[in-house]
Write an enzyme that holds these catalytic residues in place. Structure first.
Site, PDB file in Angstrom:
ATOM      1  N   GLY D 149       4.840  -7.142   0.430  1.00 14.99           N
ATOM      2  CA  GLY D 149       4.014  -7.414  -0.732  1.00 14.99           C
ATOM      3  C   GLY D 149       3.305  -6.157  -1.200  1.00 14.99           C
ATOM      4  CB  CYS D 150       1.934  -5.226  -4.486  1.00  9.26           C
ATOM      5  SG  CYS D 150       1.127  -6.776  -4.932  1.00  9.26           S
ATOM      6  CE1 TYR D 151      -4.561  -6.199  -4.436  1.00 12.14           C
ATOM      7  CE2 TYR D 151      -3.499  -8.344  -4.558  1.00 12.14           C
ATOM      8  CZ  TYR D 151      -4.382  -7.420  -5.076  1.00 12.14           C
ATOM      9  OH  TYR D 151      -5.080  -7.701  -6.223  1.00 12.14           O
TER      10      TYR D 151
END
Lengths: 344, 344, 344, 344
Positions: D149-151
């Site tokens: 995921g990005c975070y």
């Protein structure tokens, strides 16, 4: 206290009406409807209003007691107000439509641009186009007011002095309009996601926009001249504000353009003719009902340039609707519209 | 490998040249100057370049060995390149000026708009106006190229097919330009703080902008017609991008406008004539050297509307400068300019 | 009518004071100074005020008759108010300093963080820290009020119920602050150009920010606990608004956090404790003097999270200053501060 | 040339894959699917790609010959890849899922957070979590990669050196995340209209976000410590970029934090450990696959602060997916990922 109804309370013009009316000293919002949010507290959908109208709940438009109101605003999509206005008017309720149903007198023209048959053609003639700077007296006596479009408000106020004065060739007038994204409303639309329109700029509806016939008709009725308008709207990566830059060919050299504008709008509480040296920027009217204008003829080339800015949700929608309400109900025209622009 | 110099490396056009040149396969940046940051590592001032040119240090422009370069870019304020170009050219160095010193052939006109005497009037005739779509052959052989202004690039590419084809009245052409804020450069200027220009929109320099005489002269020299242009620039609350909406009166009905544009720019690697149905938005060229265009005559009213978008720092400045460098040095014209637009 | 003076009228806090005071029913702005713009009409520098204070002209601060005012606001850089407050207080003028000169009681601490000797150390004890939710009674009787910093207002209001209630470990409290760019003021600063801070996000002053000792001291004096705060501010690409997300370790499970906040701020006209389900967004307080808060313990992990939003120029500066003025002059606390947030 | 398939080509991660792959020298996109746009030319939906892949047409995912590809990317909503991965793997096709289907090893945990039963639980163990800085060797041999995921990419890279080194208390780690709006995808959603999220800032999913268990599990598997993370994401009014500010309690004073980070990421092509004096801003990685980090302990208070920035669509999604593809297919890890950040 006068009782007000709002049909369509969750869109931007509806919530902007609420913002203005909850601090208006002469009215109270008695009914507000929203088909999608019926039963929900207004402040849960619009938390910025917490503490201002905590008792207000959205009602189903089919059941709301709108006929118990003195005046009803329609902040609805095009085609709604014309369904309901006849019954309300019969019940003695005044109506202000913020959509386009009653803006154009030529019903065939309206039906062509809006793609539906008109449901209340008998009311179109009676409806007053609610631009107070043009139709103040008629608005005072009106039962039904067609609140102008956002672009038409800026463009018409910008062009009126030129056309009324016969200063320019009406056959080829250009309006380059720019609007913040709130002008497109609050509907789920992937094309208006911030990731689509942020940090970018574009024209849209270049082949034709519904505000063009509205402006052309208004100017023709106001000045007796057939106006040939090319209108190109653009989308600006900001939330509020409209700027229109207007171009027309001067019939002869005119050194008194600024003075003519000052004279035309003398005494107008919501039109500010600025010296051409000052910036005409949308933020200078943010949150207010003011239209600021400047006019000049750059380098003596024969083309006059007018800049006009408004807040599309105030002078371009809810604020002008409240101005019209004030006139219709005999209040001071500026009542409830006295806030100062939020800058920066 | 060819050795390149950049004079003025900390402004936006200078850093954009670096962004493009550090990945260009045929050149290396040998010298970069900055009066204010002399002695500082480039990557400390411009951290986005960390890992790309860690050995490069800003030099004092008065001491830098610019004459050891094959080609020098001036990414400096107006009035700088004309001081230094003569000596560099004498030393056999090619020069591309990204400022305005050599853009206008009429020296008196230049001096009036730029408010200073020209320091190298003898070079003005020799300088080639670096719009490859107009002057490709001359650029190939040039020692000195005047890189076009950002607005002039978009406006000229947008108008050329109309004027070359004699399709419109050249006496009254309107260019409504809109630019992101990076167009104003990186100087400390309270008027360009984000708190001043964010969430707002305005026209500026309405009484006259320096790019107007540049565009008029370019179009006159290219087409033999005296062009009367009204140009009004606007500031958009975004960082990059220029959009120009152009208006002119058709001499007679034209149903093949799109086809004429396609034909005019056939084979051009950096001009994309779009069908009028697709959006012409600045983000579609962000970070790239492409100009996208669309042309149409809305509703058969006799006014043609052209939309043109560029990235003001690429096709409007550093990218076009690299395109010119490629031509001057005999590289493939597209070398180093192949990135895809950053959307969203 | 009470006569008000503003020292420093062209910065953002000064112009925001004007925005609020020109519609305040109990006061008039009698004097406004600006060293740089002395002699200029206020409405030429701040055109959004056209029609509101057209007779007001900026005066030179060295010549303005500030001692004829009932109350003077200092909307000046740090270090100015402390030079002039003693003489004004001697003349019977009340003073509200919107800068930091009187915010910190520990003079050595102040001098270390602000890098200058204090010019009026004898007044520091008398000055009241102008957070009405903490010091209302003292503000009512004060001659000299130190208006809190913007971040300290949000962070202190967010933490007070936790620390007053002894609910969390005071030794390790974290405040992650985010501010719009107007918080940095209106000075020419290349680092705050829109092209530098638009479309980007970053932390700043991570090694230490002046608001940290202000918050620590305020919380210590209010609760008797030594508070160890780590405060990291961030810059948001928007104009107005502060959001602070606060983290602390709960001493024991607490299921009544929301109720405690509601009780602590019951009756406060400008603090709104929201249910955790509603969004706590900066726009919901735009242009208003309200602080909105929510508190929760995510997933029962023992860390409490508080969200707090204010408008940095209103509750974080000019609005709170007017709230303090209202208290000092015996007006209703909410007088002139009744506008509704501008959403969208 | 290697043949690539993309399932879900019209979302932001899908179009970002296209942006990167059309200039990648070792692969060609052979198949791209979109249920909604099947039959449409890619460049009509994504005009920024005009001239780059004019022959590519969206195919119906149910009919596309994905099994003829060497590697297929799933740029689809959660729950799609797990339906199709088994058959593709059986056909010898490598798979990279950019959604969350294979990111969490604890299937019950995954089903709780994602609200659906897992369709391919037998593949979860085999899937490699595609963070090259943690799992490079395993990725090289993988058939199935779960792209982070990005975070989680930003937070994990930011915390790894602290936790691997045993420097901080793992029981109470705080991650304050901020993301541009493109992180929310391209679905029609009124809550993400620019008029809703422009000029405003807020936290969201404060009570719990799906990326929290992903980060906790990754850190636990990587370091053998149970990590107690409080993660609060925020929405920034910009299009691209993630910043994470991370807070943890140091077990003992550490003066070599920066050096430890430099050592941990020595040789990593896409991690840049910056000196704490330079700004860690999202624009410095815009359009690139780089994660920039800085670490410091402000004022010796025992709390370490890490700043991490990535482009959420590149290192946070499509760029990392291409990095993983490069590893899986034996290409140079940096192939096709060499662009310089677009600043400003």
């Amino acid at each position: 206290v006068v009782r007000i109804g709002i049909v369509g309370g969750t869109g931007y013009t509806g919530s902007e009406l609420l913002r203005l009316l909850v601090t208006h000293p002469r009215v109270e919002v008695g009914v507000i409807t929203s088909r999608g949010d019926a039963g929900q507290r207004v402040t849960d959908a619009l938390p910025m209003l917490r503490g201002r109208c905590d008792d207000l709940t959205f009602e189903d438009p089919d059941r709301a007691a709108l006929d118990g109101c003195d005046l009803v605003f329609f902040a609805t999509p095009n085609g709604t107000a014309m369904q309901h206005a006849p019954a309300l008017l019969d019940a003695g309720v005044r109506v202000v439509d913020l959509a386009a149903d009653f803006r154009i007198k030529d019903i065939a023209l309206w039906e062509r641009w809006y793609g539906m048959p008109h449901a209340a053609p008998g009311l179109v003639d009676e409806a007053v186009y609610g631009l107070p700077e043009l139709n103040r007296a008629a608005i005072r006596g009106a039962r039904l007011v067609a609140n102008p479009g956002c672009y038409p408000t800026a463009v018409t106020l910008g062009l009126l002095p030129l056309l009324e004065g016969g200063l320019v060739d009406p056959a080829r007038v250009i309006a380059d309009g720019k609007s913040g994204v709130s002008g497109a409303g609050r509907k789920a639309n992937a094309g208006l996601l911030m990731a689509e329109v942020g940090e970018s700029f574009k024209a849209y509806s270049v082949a034709g926009h519904r505000h063009e016939p509205e402006i052309e008709e208004t100017l023709r009725l106001a000045t007796g001249q057939q106006v040939g308008l090319t209108f190109v709207p653009h989308l600006v990566p900001m939330v509020r504000g409209i700027e229109a830059t207007l171009y027309a060919a001067l019939r002869e050299p005119a050194s008194d353009l600024h003075e003519r504008y000052v004279a035309r709008y003398a005494g107008e509480p919501f039109v500010d003719v600025m010296p051409a040296e000052l910036p005409v920027e949308t933020r200078s009217v943010r949150g207010t009902n003011v239209c600021r204008l400047a006019v000049l003829e750059p380098q003596g080339k024969g083309t006059v340039v007018v800049q006009a800015v408004i807040d599309n949700l105030v002078k371009g929608a809810a604020g002008q609707a409240v101005q019209n309400m004030n006139l219709m109900l005999g209040f001071a025209e500026t009542e409830g519209l006295g806030s100062v622009a939020l800058v920066p």
